[in-house]
Design an enzyme around this catalytic site. Sequence first.
Site, PDB file in Angstrom:
ATOM      1  N   LYS A   1     -44.245  18.610 -22.829  1.00  0.00           N
ATOM      2  CA  LYS A   1     -44.326  17.541 -23.815  1.00  0.00           C
ATOM      3  C   LYS A   1     -43.783  16.268 -23.151  1.00  0.00           C
ATOM      4  O   LYS A   1     -42.590  15.966 -23.243  1.00  0.00           O
ATOM      5  CB  LYS A   1     -43.490  17.956 -25.029  1.00  0.00           C
ATOM      6  CG  LYS A   1     -43.720  17.184 -26.276  1.00  0.00           C
ATOM      7  CD  LYS A   1     -42.961  17.875 -27.432  1.00  0.00           C
ATOM      8  CE  LYS A   1     -43.167  17.148 -28.719  1.00  0.00           C
ATOM      9  NZ  LYS A   1     -42.472  17.808 -29.823  1.00  0.00           N
TER      10      LYS A   1
ATOM     11  N   GLU B   1     -44.744  12.994 -35.458  1.00  0.00           N
ATOM     12  CA  GLU B   1     -45.469  13.781 -34.453  1.00  0.00           C
ATOM     13  C   GLU B   1     -46.652  14.514 -35.089  1.00  0.00           C
ATOM     14  O   GLU B   1     -47.716  14.633 -34.491  1.00  0.00           O
ATOM     15  CB  GLU B   1     -44.545  14.806 -33.796  1.00  0.00           C
ATOM     16  CG  GLU B   1     -43.458  14.184 -32.941  1.00  0.00           C
ATOM     17  CD  GLU B   1     -42.524  15.216 -32.371  1.00  0.00           C
ATOM     18  OE1 GLU B   1     -42.611  15.461 -31.151  1.00  0.00           O
ATOM     19  OE2 GLU B   1     -41.723  15.795 -33.135  1.00  0.00           O
TER      20      GLU B   1
ATOM     21  N   GLU C   1     -42.368  26.298 -28.331  1.00  0.00           N
ATOM     22  CA  GLU C   1     -42.195  27.732 -28.111  1.00  0.00           C
ATOM     23  C   GLU C   1     -43.289  28.514 -28.838  1.00  0.00           C
ATOM     24  O   GLU C   1     -43.883  29.444 -28.280  1.00  0.00           O
ATOM     25  CB  GLU C   1     -40.815  28.192 -28.608  1.00  0.00           C
ATOM     26  CG  GLU C   1     -39.654  27.703 -27.770  1.00  0.00           C
ATOM     27  CD  GLU C   1     -39.118  26.326 -28.171  1.00  0.00           C
ATOM     28  OE1 GLU C   1     -37.984  26.014 -27.757  1.00  0.00           O
ATOM     29  OE2 GLU C   1     -39.801  25.556 -28.870  1.00  0.00           O
TER      30      GLU C   1
ATOM     31  N   TYR D   1     -62.114  30.971 -15.813  1.00  0.00           N
ATOM     32  CA  TYR D   1     -61.073  29.998 -16.165  1.00  0.00           C
ATOM     33  C   TYR D   1     -61.612  28.976 -17.153  1.00  0.00           C
ATOM     34  O   TYR D   1     -60.869  28.466 -17.982  1.00  0.00           O
ATOM     35  CB  TYR D   1     -60.441  29.340 -14.938  1.00  0.00           C
ATOM     36  CG  TYR D   1     -61.392  28.789 -13.910  1.00  0.00           C
ATOM     37  CD1 TYR D   1     -61.996  27.556 -14.074  1.00  0.00           C
ATOM     38  CD2 TYR D   1     -61.660  29.509 -12.758  1.00  0.00           C
ATOM     39  CE1 TYR D   1     -62.863  27.053 -13.126  1.00  0.00           C
ATOM     40  CE2 TYR D   1     -62.523  29.014 -11.801  1.00  0.00           C
ATOM     41  CZ  TYR D   1     -63.125  27.786 -11.993  1.00  0.00           C
ATOM     42  OH  TYR D   1     -63.984  27.295 -11.049  1.00  0.00           O
TER      43      TYR D   1
END
Length: 119
Positions: free
Chosen positions: A99, A21, A73, A53
């Site tokens: 994910k 990853e 996290e 934004y």
Amino acid sequence: MDKIIVRGLRLFAYHGVNEEEKQNGQEFVIDLTAYLDLSAPCESDNLDDTVSYAKMIKTVRRVFTAEKYDLIEKCAGVIADAILAEYPPVNEITVKVMKPDAPISADFGYVAVEITRKR
């Protein structure tokens, strides 16, 4: 409380506990909900009276791709901290990091973490 909402922001990054990853990377999807008082821009119709934004998205992109993290996290926390630090009108931020291609042998839509941080 009023909100600015960004849904489905797609960013490519190198987060995850598996070495592949971190080497190959993958796409992540991020949702933001920023809570703030929007009464001034509702009255003035002036961008200077609100939080852009577009600028928030640039902040998210910058902090999300700056480093490689093991956990989503941590990614969510870094995003929340940056939004609160850079945009004083934002009183509270909810960040969801999804994910969709997590290396899990199961049929699923995505795995995700959602956090809310207050000023």
